[in-house]
Design a protein around this motif. Structure first.
Motif, PDB file in Angstrom:
ATOM      1  N   GLU A   7       0.787  -1.226   0.000  1.00 17.82           N
ATOM      2  CA  GLU A   7       0.000   0.000   0.000  1.00 17.82           C
ATOM      3  C   GLU A   7       0.825   1.286   0.000  1.00 17.82           C
ATOM      4  N   SER A   8       2.117   1.204  -0.297  1.00 23.07           N
ATOM      5  CA  SER A   8       2.976   2.384  -0.386  1.00 23.07           C
ATOM      6  C   SER A   8       3.571   2.447  -1.787  1.00 23.07           C
ATOM      7  N   PRO A   9       3.466   3.599  -2.453  1.00 20.26           N
ATOM      8  CA  PRO A   9       4.020   3.693  -3.812  1.00 20.26           C
ATOM      9  C   PRO A   9       5.541   3.705  -3.803  1.00 20.26           C
ATOM     10  N   THR A  10       6.127   3.045  -4.807  1.00 21.37           N
ATOM     11  CA  THR A  10       7.573   3.054  -4.965  1.00 21.37           C
ATOM     12  C   THR A  10       7.989   4.350  -5.650  1.00 21.37           C
ATOM     13  N   LYS A  11       9.271   4.521  -5.822  1.00 20.60           N
ATOM     14  CA  LYS A  11       9.788   5.672  -6.538  1.00 20.60           C
ATOM     15  C   LYS A  11       9.276   5.600  -7.979  1.00 20.60           C
ATOM     16  N   GLU A  12       8.896   6.740  -8.543  1.00 18.96           N
ATOM     17  CA  GLU A  12       8.373   6.760  -9.903  1.00 18.96           C
ATOM     18  C   GLU A  12       9.465   6.421 -10.906  1.00 18.96           C
TER      19      GLU A  12
END
Length: 82
Positions: A7-12
């Motif tokens: 539920e946490s976005p990674t680096k774009e």
């Protein structure tokens, strides 16, 4: 583009290449798309946009079957509006 991990976005990151046959990421991407398609079909059935076939004594309504990389739609067809 980024990916959700727990539920946490990674680096774009910017996608720059397509997938090739045998790419180890291909099955994962296929599963994501197949799961999304299944969810859309379930939602369409809830809102009566699609009507599946009733199977068995309990008349369980089935509209989509998915196994491995195969997808089968089992929906009623209408000739109205053609």
């Amino acid at each position: 583009m980024s990916v959700l991990v727990n539920e946490s976005p990674t680096k774009e990151f910017k996608p720059i290449r397509g997938l090739r046959q045998g790419d180890p990421l291909a099955p994962f991407l296929f599963l994501m798309v197949a799961e999304g398609l299944g969810g859309i079909v379930r939602q369409a059935m809830k809102t009566n946009l699609l009507t599946g076939l009733k199977i068995g004594r309990k008349e369980i309504e089935v509209c989509i079957l998915q196994f491995a990389d195969d997808t089968l739609f089992l929906c009623e067809g209408y000739l109205e509006g053609i």
